[in-house]
Design an enzyme around this catalytic site. Sequence first.
Site, mmCIF file in Angstrom:
data_model
loop_
_atom_site.group_PDB
_atom_site.id
_atom_site.type_symbol
_atom_site.label_atom_id
_atom_site.label_comp_id
_atom_site.label_asym_id
_atom_site.label_seq_id
_atom_site.Cartn_x
_atom_site.Cartn_y
_atom_site.Cartn_z
ATOM 1 N N ASP A 1 0.840 -1.210 0.000
ATOM 2 C CA ASP A 1 0.000 0.000 0.000
ATOM 3 C C ASP A 1 0.878 1.266 0.000
ATOM 4 O OD1 ASP A 1 -1.240 -0.256 3.485
ATOM 5 O OD2 ASP A 1 0.782 -0.245 2.652
ATOM 6 N N HIS B 1 0.983 3.874 -2.995
ATOM 7 C CA HIS B 1 0.793 5.281 -2.645
ATOM 8 C C HIS B 1 1.842 6.150 -3.331
ATOM 9 C CE1 HIS B 1 -0.193 8.555 0.432
ATOM 10 N NE2 HIS B 1 0.953 8.966 -0.059
ATOM 11 N N GLU B 2 3.114 5.728 -3.208
ATOM 12 C CA GLU B 2 4.201 6.556 -3.772
ATOM 13 C C GLU B 2 4.133 6.633 -5.289
ATOM 14 O OE1 GLU B 2 5.402 7.443 0.019
ATOM 15 O OE2 GLU B 2 5.480 8.427 -1.924
ATOM 16 N N HIS C 1 1.522 8.972 -6.538
ATOM 17 C CA HIS C 1 1.914 10.388 -6.562
ATOM 18 C C HIS C 1 2.493 10.742 -7.940
ATOM 19 C CE1 HIS C 1 1.000 11.939 -2.668
ATOM 20 N NE2 HIS C 1 1.818 11.137 -2.010
ATOM 21 N N TYR D 1 0.389 20.366 -3.923
ATOM 22 C CA TYR D 1 0.587 19.665 -2.656
ATOM 23 C C TYR D 1 0.422 20.605 -1.462
ATOM 24 C CZ TYR D 1 2.307 15.619 -0.002
ATOM 25 O OH TYR D 1 2.416 14.539 0.847
ATOM 26 N N GLU E 1 -3.135 13.386 -1.511
ATOM 27 C CA GLU E 1 -2.840 12.370 -0.512
ATOM 28 C C GLU E 1 -3.900 11.267 -0.467
ATOM 29 O OE1 GLU E 1 -0.545 11.272 1.713
ATOM 30 O OE2 GLU E 1 0.582 12.445 0.250
ATOM 31 N N TYR F 1 4.710 -0.423 9.736
ATOM 32 C CA TYR F 1 4.639 0.490 10.880
ATOM 33 C C TYR F 1 4.763 -0.288 12.185
ATOM 34 C CZ TYR F 1 2.883 4.360 13.757
ATOM 35 O OH TYR F 1 2.749 5.356 14.692
ATOM 36 N N THR F 2 5.566 0.194 13.101
ATOM 37 C CA THR F 2 5.786 -0.449 14.418
ATOM 38 C C THR F 2 5.875 -1.974 14.291
ATOM 39 O OG1 THR F 2 3.402 -0.505 14.817
ATOM 40 C CG2 THR F 2 4.636 1.405 15.661
ATOM 41 N N ASP G 1 -1.769 -1.754 14.336
ATOM 42 C CA ASP G 1 -1.815 -0.296 14.190
ATOM 43 C C ASP G 1 -1.304 0.105 12.810
ATOM 44 O OD1 ASP G 1 1.257 0.589 15.984
ATOM 45 O OD2 ASP G 1 0.784 -0.981 14.526
ATOM 46 N N ASP H 1 2.504 20.582 7.744
ATOM 47 C CA ASP H 1 2.291 19.519 6.737
ATOM 48 C C ASP H 1 1.511 20.064 5.544
ATOM 49 O OD1 ASP H 1 0.770 16.204 6.579
ATOM 50 O OD2 ASP H 1 2.616 16.982 5.639
ATOM 51 N N HIS I 1 -1.741 15.223 5.083
ATOM 52 C CA HIS I 1 -1.845 13.834 5.551
ATOM 53 C C HIS I 1 -2.925 13.674 6.607
ATOM 54 C CE1 HIS I 1 2.315 13.786 3.911
ATOM 55 N NE2 HIS I 1 1.896 12.621 3.466
HETATM 56 O O1 LIG Z 1 4.259 10.080 0.224
HETATM 57 C C1 LIG Z 1 3.886 10.662 1.235
HETATM 58 O O2 LIG Z 1 2.774 11.281 1.315
HETATM 59 C C2 LIG Z 1 4.763 10.716 2.470
HETATM 60 C C3 LIG Z 1 5.961 11.580 2.060
HETATM 61 C C4 LIG Z 1 6.444 12.422 3.204
HETATM 62 C C5 LIG Z 1 7.603 13.265 2.803
HETATM 63 C C6 LIG Z 1 7.385 14.382 2.000
HETATM 64 C C7 LIG Z 1 8.480 15.159 1.630
HETATM 65 C C8 LIG Z 1 9.755 14.816 2.050
HETATM 66 C C9 LIG Z 1 9.927 13.688 2.809
HETATM 67 C C10 LIG Z 1 8.858 12.907 3.215
HETATM 68 C C11 LIG Z 1 5.212 9.315 2.903
HETATM 69 C C12 LIG Z 1 4.138 8.452 3.562
HETATM 70 C C13 LIG Z 1 3.351 9.194 4.617
HETATM 71 O O3 LIG Z 1 2.153 9.136 4.670
HETATM 72 N N1 LIG Z 1 4.078 9.884 5.503
HETATM 73 C C14 LIG Z 1 3.401 10.662 6.527
HETATM 74 C C15 LIG Z 1 3.343 9.891 7.862
HETATM 75 C C16 LIG Z 1 4.714 9.644 8.418
HETATM 76 C C17 LIG Z 1 5.554 8.648 8.002
HETATM 77 N N2 LIG Z 1 6.699 8.707 8.694
HETATM 78 C C18 LIG Z 1 6.647 9.772 9.554
HETATM 79 C C19 LIG Z 1 7.584 10.248 10.476
HETATM 80 C C20 LIG Z 1 7.237 11.371 11.220
HETATM 81 C C21 LIG Z 1 6.004 12.000 11.066
HETATM 82 C C22 LIG Z 1 5.054 11.522 10.151
HETATM 83 C C23 LIG Z 1 5.420 10.410 9.408
HETATM 84 C C24 LIG Z 1 4.118 11.976 6.715
HETATM 85 O O4 LIG Z 1 5.252 12.124 6.189
HETATM 86 O O5 LIG Z 1 3.517 12.835 7.380
HETATM 87 C C25 LIG Z 1 3.163 7.885 2.518
HETATM 88 C C26 LIG Z 1 2.857 6.448 2.912
HETATM 89 C C27 LIG Z 1 3.742 6.080 4.101
HETATM 90 C C28 LIG Z 1 4.785 7.209 4.149
HETATM 91 CA CA LIG Z 2 -3.183 -1.565 4.126
HETATM 92 ZN ZN LIG Z 3 1.591 10.831 -0.086
#
Ligand SMILES: O=C(O)[C@H](CCc1ccccc1)CC1(C(=O)N[C@@H](Cc2c[nH]c3ccccc23)C(=O)O)CCCC1
Ligand SMILES: [Ca+2]
Ligand SMILES: [Zn+2]
Length: 314
Positions: free
Chosen positions: A136, A140-141, A144, A155, A164, A187-188, A194, A224, A229
Amino acid sequence: DLLEHATGTGKGVLGDTKSLSVTQSGTRYLLRDTTRGGGIETYTINNRTSGSLSTVSSTSSVFNDPAAVDAHAYAAKVYDFYKNTFNRNSIDGAGMSIRSVTHYSTNYNNAFWNGSYMVYGDGDGKVFTALSGALDVVGHEMTHGVVEHTANLEYMNQSGALNEAIADMFGSVIQGKNDWLIGEDVYTPGKSGDALRSMADPTLYGDPAHMDDYKNLPNTEAGDYGGVHTNSGIPNKAFYLLSSGGTFEGVNVKGIGNSQAIAIVYRALTLYLTSTSDFADFRAAMTQASTDLYGASASQTTSVKNAFDAVGIF
Ligand SMILES: O=C(O)[C@H](CCc1ccccc1)CC1(C(=O)N[C@@H](Cc2c[nH]c3ccccc23)C(=O)O)CCCC1
Ligand SMILES: [Ca+2]
Ligand SMILES: [Zn+2]
């Protein structure tokens, strides 16, 4: 010829063995799939954050880099989904090469689309394990990338939250577990059940499921980019209701299933959304797409309207 495509194998992040489309070059094997579109290539950046990329290779057809194995195998699965479901040839629809970079930085608890390729951290082993280990997340990536080559939703704020949400919708449908959770497989690692987000109940992780709870966050990195997100929970909830059905906030939605729901999203994304589309535009685009596909008074189109009513998008 010099570069023969072959079948490799390797264990993924979760310890499962999967087969890979690879290229044999002399005595070496490379994570280069020449059978799909313009090719799928998986690199490592060797725990740096910049500098040269090297194609992941092996001295035999067995690859022992789990993060790279999954990045490669799952990119192929996502390619196949878009090709088989919508006849879309790769991220740009014209067979562009799909590139993934693994082992980004150290203890990096995230992944991202950098405008040209997908990038995956290995996690710190506590918050995350290697993020390419979740289909997933890979879906997702790569989505994008598809969004960038279609509506190119900005964005930030509602267009960013829509960007998103659409990435979560495709990631979840491509994974096909119907768990409506995002990132649960990586995750974890020490805790099961979770996830980063829930599309079925965004409030599980503090995200809104209704417009009344839209979070006005600053359009800054700290906010953000307006909570892309977080506010994605609202369109995510609408998609969950459209696909699975249910009653939310007093509105009953008859589910139409993942296949028809994602077909409506794909048509809305590729024909009707633009870079500044907001949630109301998404409702209009989805209604038009469903009308095109099934008819103005079809049950699918009624469900689209009810799903958006339920989350307060008019
Ligand atoms: O693709 C995306 O939307 C997220 C990309 C985030 C990002 C953007 C720019 C530079 C670096 C990182 C990555 C994902 C994401 O939802 N990240 C969230 C949740 C998260 C993942 N790791 C984290 C560490 C700390 C805080 C939040 C997060 C976020 O960056 O908010 C997508 C699926 C799983 C990881
Ligand atoms: Ca899933
Ligand atoms: Zn994303």
